[in-house]
Design an enzyme around this catalytic site. Structure first.
Site, mmCIF file in Angstrom:
data_model
loop_
_atom_site.group_PDB
_atom_site.id
_atom_site.type_symbol
_atom_site.label_atom_id
_atom_site.label_comp_id
_atom_site.label_asym_id
_atom_site.label_seq_id
_atom_site.Cartn_x
_atom_site.Cartn_y
_atom_site.Cartn_z
ATOM 1 N N TYR A 171 0.796 -1.224 0.000
ATOM 2 C CA TYR A 171 0.000 0.000 0.000
ATOM 3 C C TYR A 171 0.832 1.280 0.000
ATOM 4 O O TYR A 171 0.260 2.371 0.033
ATOM 5 C CB TYR A 171 -0.950 -0.014 1.215
ATOM 6 C CG TYR A 171 -1.880 -1.211 1.239
ATOM 7 C CD1 TYR A 171 -2.790 -1.424 0.200
ATOM 8 C CD2 TYR A 171 -1.842 -2.148 2.274
ATOM 9 C CE1 TYR A 171 -3.631 -2.523 0.200
ATOM 10 C CE2 TYR A 171 -2.688 -3.247 2.287
ATOM 11 C CZ TYR A 171 -3.578 -3.432 1.251
ATOM 12 O OH TYR A 171 -4.411 -4.527 1.252
ATOM 13 N N ASN A 199 -12.815 3.771 -2.002
ATOM 14 C CA ASN A 199 -12.012 2.569 -1.824
ATOM 15 C C ASN A 199 -12.703 1.798 -0.698
ATOM 16 O O ASN A 199 -12.555 2.150 0.472
ATOM 17 C CB ASN A 199 -10.571 2.901 -1.453
ATOM 18 C CG ASN A 199 -9.736 1.625 -1.331
ATOM 19 O OD1 ASN A 199 -10.277 0.517 -1.211
ATOM 20 N ND2 ASN A 199 -8.419 1.766 -1.369
ATOM 21 N N HIS A 246 -15.239 -7.039 -1.702
ATOM 22 C CA HIS A 246 -15.353 -8.457 -2.058
ATOM 23 C C HIS A 246 -16.483 -9.161 -1.325
ATOM 24 O O HIS A 246 -16.692 -10.358 -1.531
ATOM 25 C CB HIS A 246 -14.024 -9.166 -1.755
ATOM 26 C CG HIS A 246 -12.815 -8.353 -2.122
ATOM 27 N ND1 HIS A 246 -12.548 -7.980 -3.422
ATOM 28 C CD2 HIS A 246 -11.824 -7.787 -1.371
ATOM 29 C CE1 HIS A 246 -11.444 -7.250 -3.455
ATOM 30 N NE2 HIS A 246 -10.983 -7.115 -2.215
ATOM 31 N N ASP A 292 -25.702 -1.850 -2.949
ATOM 32 C CA ASP A 292 -27.076 -1.350 -2.994
ATOM 33 C C ASP A 292 -27.132 0.129 -2.608
ATOM 34 O O ASP A 292 -27.928 0.889 -3.177
ATOM 35 C CB ASP A 292 -27.974 -2.164 -2.058
ATOM 36 C CG ASP A 292 -28.243 -3.576 -2.574
ATOM 37 O OD1 ASP A 292 -28.002 -3.843 -3.770
ATOM 38 O OD2 ASP A 292 -28.696 -4.408 -1.765
ATOM 39 N N HIS A 349 -8.652 0.978 -5.984
ATOM 40 C CA HIS A 349 -7.848 0.066 -5.167
ATOM 41 C C HIS A 349 -6.381 0.449 -5.312
ATOM 42 O O HIS A 349 -5.883 0.566 -6.440
ATOM 43 C CB HIS A 349 -8.062 -1.392 -5.580
ATOM 44 C CG HIS A 349 -9.482 -1.810 -5.398
ATOM 45 N ND1 HIS A 349 -10.028 -1.999 -4.145
ATOM 46 C CD2 HIS A 349 -10.479 -1.980 -6.287
ATOM 47 C CE1 HIS A 349 -11.302 -2.304 -4.284
ATOM 48 N NE2 HIS A 349 -11.604 -2.286 -5.570
ATOM 49 N N ILE A 350 -5.733 0.632 -4.205
ATOM 50 C CA ILE A 350 -4.327 1.040 -4.203
ATOM 51 C C ILE A 350 -3.465 -0.086 -4.779
ATOM 52 O O ILE A 350 -2.584 0.135 -5.604
ATOM 53 C CB ILE A 350 -3.888 1.381 -2.760
ATOM 54 C CG1 ILE A 350 -4.710 2.570 -2.250
ATOM 55 C CG2 ILE A 350 -2.388 1.662 -2.694
ATOM 56 C CD1 ILE A 350 -4.585 2.809 -0.742
ATOM 57 N N ARG A 392 -9.817 -11.737 -3.893
ATOM 58 C CA ARG A 392 -9.833 -10.286 -4.160
ATOM 59 C C ARG A 392 -10.178 -9.988 -5.614
ATOM 60 O O ARG A 392 -10.272 -8.826 -6.019
ATOM 61 C CB ARG A 392 -8.480 -9.659 -3.817
ATOM 62 C CG ARG A 392 -8.142 -9.740 -2.337
ATOM 63 C CD ARG A 392 -6.847 -9.001 -2.024
ATOM 64 N NE ARG A 392 -6.299 -9.480 -0.776
ATOM 65 C CZ ARG A 392 -6.658 -9.030 0.437
ATOM 66 N NH1 ARG A 392 -7.537 -8.056 0.547
ATOM 67 N NH2 ARG A 392 -6.115 -9.540 1.534
HETATM 68 O O1 CA2 Z 1 -5.831 -2.238 -2.680
HETATM 69 C C1 CA2 Z 1 -6.732 -1.694 -2.044
HETATM 70 O O2 CA2 Z 1 -6.881 -0.481 -1.980
HETATM 71 C C2 CA2 Z 1 -7.722 -2.561 -1.247
HETATM 72 O O3 CA2 Z 1 -9.031 -2.000 -1.411
HETATM 73 C C3 CA2 Z 1 -7.270 -2.490 0.185
HETATM 74 C C4 CA2 Z 1 -8.063 -3.412 1.118
HETATM 75 C C5 CA2 Z 1 -8.118 -4.841 0.562
HETATM 76 O O4 CA2 Z 1 -8.975 -5.637 1.378
HETATM 77 C C6 CA2 Z 1 -8.631 -4.856 -0.857
HETATM 78 O O5 CA2 Z 1 -8.604 -6.186 -1.336
HETATM 79 C C7 CA2 Z 1 -7.758 -3.996 -1.751
HETATM 80 C C8 CA2 Z 1 -7.408 -3.470 2.514
HETATM 81 C C9 CA2 Z 1 -7.196 -2.155 3.156
HETATM 82 C C10 CA2 Z 1 -6.250 -2.351 4.312
HETATM 83 O O6 CA2 Z 1 -5.350 -1.275 4.311
HETATM 84 C C11 CA2 Z 1 -4.218 -1.395 5.060
HETATM 85 C C12 CA2 Z 1 -3.286 -0.417 4.880
HETATM 86 C C13 CA2 Z 1 -2.099 -0.458 5.584
HETATM 87 C C14 CA2 Z 1 -1.872 -1.487 6.475
HETATM 88 C C15 CA2 Z 1 -2.812 -2.469 6.656
HETATM 89 C C16 CA2 Z 1 -3.993 -2.411 5.945
#
Ligand code: CA2
Length: 145
Positions: A24, A75, A81, A88, A101-102, A112
């Site tokens: 991330y 986001n 998922h 909705d 999504h980052i 995912r």
């Molecule tokens: O890639 C993305 O932006 C996601 O939406 C991030 C979600 C993940 O469940 C998706 O599959 C993809 C998770 C967000 C958690 O963010 C964190 C950031 C830093 C440290 C831990 C978690």
């Protein structure tokens, strides 16, 4: 219509910049809000930002946007998922929205790869890091007269 965009960040995105930089990056949630605010402002939009770890709070914020926002950048985190209810809410308010999504979710675990939003999002930005929020604003703004 008010020139305002709602930025929604879902569960766990408050942890941005604190761990998992390989997935991330190192930007914090505050950095994301700042860069998205600038991207919106340069296109004549105000930004309202919310992050919550609670699905109902996110849904309430999406419902409220119906009153005074022109579009949504979201986001949804892991709710992408899993959540029919979030889908909705987004289809219910009928505002154009961008799914961001980052990380590149298609290069990660199979679970995912499915999104409950992919067929209803006006814009999707996947795997561009936090600069994907800027891309999302640019592409959404182009859809709004
Ligand atoms: O890639 C993305 O932006 C996601 O939406 C991030 C979600 C993940 O469940 C998706 O599959 C993809 C998770 C967000 C958690 O963010 C964190 C950031 C830093 C440290 C831990 C978690």
């Amino acid at each position: 219509m008010t020139r305002r965009i709602l930025l929604v960040n879902g569960p766990n995105l408050n942890l941005l910049g604190t761990r998992e930089p390989e997935l991330y990056g190192t930007a914090t949630l505050a950095d994301v809000v700042a860069l998205t605010t600038d991207a919106a402002a340069s296109r004549g939009f105000e930004l309202r930002a919310i992050q919550s770890n609670h699905e109902g709070v996110l849904i309430d914020a999406i419902h409220a946007a119906r009153e005074d926002c022109a579009a949504i950048v979201i986001n949804p985190g892991g709710l992408t998922h899993t959540s029919v209810s979030l889908r909705d809410a987004l289809t219910g308010v009928a505002l154009p929205f961008a799914e961001v999504h980052i990380s590149d979710v298609y290069a990660r675990e199979e679970f995912r790869h499915h999104s409950y939003l992919d067929d209803v999002a006006a814009v999707r930005v996947i795997g561009e890091g936090v600069s994907g929020y800027e891309t999302a604003v640019r592409q959404l703004a182009a859809l709004i007269p």
